[in-house]
Design a protein around this motif. Structure first.
Motif, short mmCIF file in Angstrom:
data_model
loop_
_atom_site.label_atom_id
_atom_site.label_comp_id
_atom_site.label_asym_id
_atom_site.label_seq_id
_atom_site.Cartn_x
_atom_site.Cartn_y
_atom_site.Cartn_z
N GLN A 78 0.83 -1.21 0.00
CA GLN A 78 0.00 0.00 0.00
C GLN A 78 0.86 1.25 0.00
O GLN A 78 0.56 2.23 -0.68
N VAL A 79 1.94 1.24 0.78
CA VAL A 79 2.85 2.40 0.81
C VAL A 79 3.45 2.62 -0.59
O VAL A 79 3.53 3.75 -1.08
N ALA A 80 3.86 1.53 -1.23
CA ALA A 80 4.46 1.65 -2.56
C ALA A 80 3.46 2.19 -3.58
O ALA A 80 3.86 2.83 -4.56
N ALA A 81 2.17 1.94 -3.36
CA ALA A 81 1.15 2.37 -4.31
C ALA A 81 0.57 3.75 -4.00
O ALA A 81 -0.30 4.24 -4.72
N LEU A 82 1.05 4.41 -2.92
CA LEU A 82 0.52 5.72 -2.55
C LEU A 82 0.78 6.73 -3.66
O LEU A 82 1.84 6.73 -4.30
N MET A 129 10.20 -9.20 11.57
CA MET A 129 10.96 -8.04 12.03
C MET A 129 11.55 -7.26 10.86
O MET A 129 11.61 -6.03 10.91
N LEU A 130 11.97 -7.94 9.81
CA LEU A 130 12.49 -7.23 8.63
C LEU A 130 11.43 -6.33 8.03
O LEU A 130 11.70 -5.19 7.62
N ARG A 131 10.21 -6.81 7.99
CA ARG A 131 9.11 -6.02 7.44
C ARG A 131 8.72 -4.89 8.38
O ARG A 131 8.37 -3.79 7.93
N VAL A 132 8.75 -5.14 9.67
CA VAL A 132 8.46 -4.08 10.64
C VAL A 132 9.45 -2.93 10.48
O VAL A 132 9.07 -1.76 10.45
N VAL A 133 10.72 -3.27 10.37
CA VAL A 133 11.76 -2.24 10.23
C VAL A 133 11.54 -1.45 8.94
O VAL A 133 11.63 -0.22 8.93
N LYS A 134 11.23 -2.15 7.85
CA LYS A 134 11.02 -1.47 6.57
C LYS A 134 9.82 -0.53 6.63
O LYS A 134 9.91 0.64 6.23
N LEU A 139 7.24 4.96 7.21
CA LEU A 139 6.25 5.82 7.85
C LEU A 139 6.91 6.91 8.68
O LEU A 139 6.40 8.03 8.76
N GLU A 140 8.03 6.59 9.29
CA GLU A 140 8.75 7.62 10.04
C GLU A 140 9.20 8.74 9.11
O GLU A 140 9.15 9.92 9.47
N ALA A 141 9.60 8.39 7.89
CA ALA A 141 10.00 9.40 6.91
C ALA A 141 8.82 10.31 6.56
O ALA A 141 8.97 11.54 6.47
N LEU A 142 7.64 9.72 6.42
CA LEU A 142 6.46 10.54 6.12
C LEU A 142 6.12 11.46 7.29
O LEU A 142 5.76 12.62 7.09
N VAL A 143 6.26 10.96 8.51
CA VAL A 143 5.98 11.79 9.69
C VAL A 143 6.94 12.97 9.74
O VAL A 143 6.54 14.12 9.95
N ARG A 144 8.23 12.70 9.52
CA ARG A 144 9.22 13.77 9.57
C ARG A 144 8.99 14.80 8.45
O ARG A 144 9.15 16.00 8.66
N GLN A 145 8.61 14.31 7.29
CA GLN A 145 8.30 15.23 6.18
C GLN A 145 7.08 16.09 6.54
O GLN A 145 7.05 17.29 6.24
N PRO A 157 7.68 14.74 19.60
CA PRO A 157 8.67 13.80 19.07
C PRO A 157 8.04 12.94 17.98
O PRO A 157 6.87 12.55 18.07
N SER A 158 8.80 12.65 16.95
CA SER A 158 8.24 11.88 15.83
C SER A 158 7.75 10.51 16.29
O SER A 158 6.77 9.98 15.75
N ASP A 159 8.42 9.93 17.31
CA ASP A 159 7.98 8.63 17.80
C ASP A 159 6.59 8.69 18.41
O ASP A 159 5.81 7.74 18.30
N VAL A 160 6.26 9.80 19.07
CA VAL A 160 4.93 9.95 19.67
C VAL A 160 3.87 9.93 18.57
O VAL A 160 2.84 9.26 18.67
N ILE A 161 4.13 10.67 17.50
CA ILE A 161 3.18 10.71 16.39
C ILE A 161 3.08 9.34 15.72
O ILE A 161 1.98 8.83 15.46
N LEU A 162 4.24 8.72 15.49
CA LEU A 162 4.26 7.45 14.76
C LEU A 162 3.55 6.34 15.53
O LEU A 162 2.71 5.62 14.96
#
Length: 210
Positions: A78-82, A129-134, A139-145, A157-162
């Motif tokens: 879904q992220v790739a298709a955004l 875990m590999l998928r969780v990290v990816k 999503l963290e990049a989208l939050v920071r943007q 903090p970005s972690d609070v939002i994420l």
């Protein structure tokens, strides 16, 4: 040509049955939870014997782990298709809408359980875990943007939002609204997105506070 169509008939049947098993696992997990779910429950839901189930998955841990891997694969797709034309918050909202619709359809949340046993089991699952990290990195990049663009509160903090965002995918309000309200799924999703991104204050109150 799909991957499935390239397989032999026997392999296609095996893969289709595996998908049916994962669908049943998702449904049983949603209704009973991990601790109460048994392999007998899943086999019965699919309509196969337990020995047949064990040909696909050797344990309940492996079965649930694969169900969660499939969920995260769906989220990553879904992220790739955004739509790249959407701003970061709109992209986050589009993904959350997908996740809420998965929940309303009987699917699993991104955060599967607060059970220490389940959490530890999934943390030992390398594929999970590999998928969780990816997904987390994307999503963290989208939050920071979003924060950089002034669309999300830069003081948080970005972690609070994420992690607040992740929590919306397992909000029990979805279950209560679907069970007890008379709202259609589309309305539930629309209202939950409003609460997630705009809060519960009236627009006038926010303007006054500002």
């Amino acid at each position: 040509m799909s991957i499935l169509s390239k397989l032999s008939f026997k392999d296609q049947a095996f893969k289709l049955r595996e998908n049916a098993i994962l669908d049943a696992t998702t449904a049983v997990l949603g209704s009973k939870g991990y601790d109460l779910m048994t392999m007998d429950d899943v086999a019965g839901a699919v309509g196969i014997s337990k020995p047949s189930l064990y040909k696909h998955f050797k344990s309940k841990e492996e079965l649930v782990g694969q169900a969660m891997v499939r969920l995260l694969d769906g989220a990553i797709d879904q992220v790739a298709a955004l739509d790249p034309g959407l701003n970061p918050v709109q992209q986050l909202a589009a993904l959350l809408e997908w996740a809420l619709r998965v929940r309303l359809g009987g699917g699993l949340p991104f955060l599967p359980s607060t059970s220490p046993h389940v959490r530890d089991m999934l943390m030992r699952n390398v594929k999970y875990m590999l998928r969780v990290v990816k997904l987390n990195r994307q999503l963290e990049a989208l939050v920071r943007q979003g924060q950089k663009a002034g669309l999300l509160n830069p003081a948080l903090p970005s972690d609070v939002i994420l992690f607040s965002y992740y929590a919306r995918t397992c909000d029990p309000a979805i279950d209560y609204l679907q069970t007890f309200s008379k709202m259609a799924d589309d309305d539930i999703v629309r209202h939950m997105l409003t609460v997630a991104f705009a809060g519960m204050e009236a627009p006038a109150a926010r303007a006054t506070a500002a």
